[in-house]
Design an enzyme around this catalytic site. Structure first.
Site, short mmCIF file in Angstrom:
data_model
loop_
_atom_site.label_atom_id
_atom_site.label_comp_id
_atom_site.label_asym_id
_atom_site.label_seq_id
_atom_site.Cartn_x
_atom_site.Cartn_y
_atom_site.Cartn_z
N PHE A 176 57.86 -55.63 -55.97
CA PHE A 176 58.82 -55.69 -57.01
C PHE A 176 58.32 -54.51 -58.02
CE2 PHE A 176 55.45 -58.65 -58.07
CZ PHE A 176 54.78 -58.08 -59.25
N TYR A 187 44.21 -50.72 -62.51
CA TYR A 187 44.40 -51.83 -63.40
C TYR A 187 43.30 -53.08 -63.95
CZ TYR A 187 49.11 -49.89 -62.88
OH TYR A 187 50.11 -49.31 -62.86
#
Length: 411
Positions: free
Chosen positions: A411, A123
Site C-alpha cells: 500500500f 522508521y
C-alpha cells in the site's frame, strides 16, 4: 522562504504525486496505476510540505482495519506515499511529517499505524517495529513434486477472466482476513489493486490470468492470479510462472491450485513473492532446497495508543506483566503499564506504580504486536530487558500467535 506543511488540496494532487515519483527515482507510473492511486488517496489524510509553489515533502495514510491476533479488525493508519525531495534532505522535513501524522492518527482514534519501508533503516527512530516478514519462493517444477492431500483430485479448476471472477475472489479473501494477523480488510476500491495489469508491470510476463477452485456445487473456495513469462534458448522452453495471489479456504483447494501452476505447459519454474513465512507450500514440496525460499521484511507496526492497541488483540496464554515502555517520539505512551490477559481473549492495560518486570521501547512492542516476532528473540538481541526472572518467557508465550502475520499486498 519558510517551508509550509498543509493538508493536500484536490487541485494539488498531480503536483504532489509528481514529487513522490521523483523521490522514488523519477520513473513515471502507468496511467492505470496513477489513476488507481488517485482514486484511493484520502486527501484529508495526505500532507504536503511546500517551498513556495514546489512540493518538497509528502506523507499520506489510508484508513485500514487490520486483523490482529484473535481475529479483531483494528483501525489502523496505513502510512504511505512518504518522500522528501533530494534538494531538501537533512532539514527535518521527514521528522515534521511523522510528527504531524502521528498526532493526527492519535486524534482520529486509531490505535495503530503501519507501513512498508523502501529503506528499513528509516522508521525505527519514529517507533515502528519490524513485525511482519514475507516469503518468496522460486520452485524448480521440473525437479520438485507436490505431495497433495486427499480431496485435491475432487477440486474443480476453471480458468476465468480476472475481472469476471473478482467478486468471488474477494469473498475468499475476506473470509481469510480474521484468521491471519496483518491482513487488511479491503475497503471499496482496494479490490482493484491486485488487478493492475499495465504493460509496464508485466515485465516479460503475459497479461494477468486467473484460475479459480470450486467445490462440486460451484462455490469458489480458492483462486490464483498469475502471469506466464515465456523464455526460449537452444535447449527449448525455459518459461516461468509468476504468481501474484493465491488464496484458498481449505487444504485441498490450496494444493490443487499449486498443482495447476506446476503443470502449465512450457514452464519449468514457479515464482511467488509476498507469501506468509509459514506458507503450507513449504510442506507440500518434495525438495525445499530447490524451492529457494527467501525471507525479507514486509510490514512495520507502530503503537499509537498503547493501551488501546494492547487491549484490542487476544493473547495465547494468561498474562500479568508490568512493562516499562520508552517512547521518545510519542511520550503519551511512555511509562509503566500493567498488562493482564486471559486465554479467552480479554485484556486490560493500565498505568501502574508497581515495579517493572520487562523494559523495552515501543518499537519492540510494535515488532511483537502481531504475534510473529518473539519477545524472547528480541531479548536475545538485547532489545528487551528482563527485570523479573521468567517474565520474558511468560510474555513471549502470550504474545506469539499460532500463525505468522502476513501482508498480502503493498500500500
Amino acid at each position: 522562504m519558510a517551508l509550509e506543511t498543509r493538508v493536500l488540496q484536490p487541485d494539488e494532487w498531480d503536483v504532489w504525486y509528481d514529487h513522490l515519483e521523483l523521490a522514488f527515482g523519477g520513473v513515471p507510473e502507468s496511467a492505470e496505476e496513477r489513476g488507481l492511486y488517485r482514486s484511493l488517496t484520502e486527501a484529508e489524510r495526505s500532507l504536503g510540505v511546500w517551498d513556495g509553489g514546489t512540493c518538497v515533502g509528502s506523507a499520506g495514510a489510508f484508513s485500514f482495519r487490520l486483523s490482529v491476533p484473535g481475529g479483531a479488525l483494528v483501525p489502523a493508519a496505513g502510512v504511505t506515499m512518504v518522500g522528501v525531495a533530494p534538494t531538501h534532505r537533512r532539514r527535518g522535513v521527514l521528522t515534521s511529517l511523522m510528527r504531524r501524522q502521528l498526532d493526527d492518527v492519535r486524534a482520529g482514534g486509531e490505535p495503530l499505524a503501519v507501513l512498508t519501508a523502501s529503506d528499513p533503516a528509516i522508521y525505527g527512530r519514529f517507533g515502528y517495529g519490524q513485525a511482519v516478514y514475507g516469503l518468496a519462493v522460486e520452485i524448480d517444477t521440473a525437479r520438485v513434486r507436490l505431495d497433495v492431500p486427499p480431496g485435491a483430485d475432487e477440486v474443480r479448476l476453471r480458468l476465468v477472466d480476472p475481472e469476471a471472477a473478482l467478486a468471488d475472489c474477494e469473498r475468499v479473501y475476506a473470509a481469510l482476513v480474521p484468521g491471519r494477523p496483518g491482513m487488511p480488510a479491503r475497503r471499496p476500491g482496494w479490490e482493484r489493486q491486485p488487478l493492475l495489469d499495465a504493460p509496464s508491470l508485466r515485465g516479460s510476463g503475459s497479461p494477468l490470468k486467473c484460475v479459480v477452485a470450486e467445490r462440486a456445487d460451484g462455490e469458489v473456495v480458492g483462486y490464483a492470479r498469475y502471469r506466464v513469462a515465456p523464455e526460449w534458448n537452444l535447449s527449448g522452453s525455459q518459461g516461468r510462472v509468476e504468481v501474484g495471489d493465491l488464496d484458498a479456504l481449505d487444504p485441498a483447494a490450496y494444493a490443487a491450485l499449486w498443482r495447476y501452476l506446476f503443470g502449465i505447459d512450457l514452464t519449468w519454474s514457479v515464482r511467488a513473492v509476498k507469501r506468509p513465512v509459514d506458507d503450507p507450500v513449504l510442506h507440500l514440496v518434495s525438495d525445499v532446497r530447490r524451492s529457494q525460499a527467501r525471507v525479507r521484511d514486509a510490514m512495520y507496526v507502530r503503537l499509537v495508543d498503547l493501551p488501546a492497541a494492547l487491549e484490542a488483540r487476544a493473547y495465547g496464554a494468561a498474562l500479568d506483566v508490568v512493562l516499562e515502555v520508552e517512547d521518545a517520539f510519542c511520550p503519551w505512551n511512555a511509562g509503566r503499564w500493567r498488562l493482564t490477559a486471559d486465554a479467552k481473549g480479554g485484556a486490560r492495560c493500565a498505568r501502574t506504580a508497581d515495579p517493572a518486570e520487562l523494559a523495552l521501547t515501543v518499537r519492540e512492542l510494535g515488532a511483537a504486536y502481531l504475534g510473529g516476532v518473539a519477545l524472547t528473540a528480541l531479548a536475545g538481541a538485547g532489545r528487551v530487558r528482563e527485570l523479573r526472572p521468567g517474565a520474558v518467557a511468560e510474555a513471549s508465550r502470550a504474545f506469539t500467535g499460532d500463525v505468522a502475520p502476513w501482508l498480502p499486498h503493498g500500500f
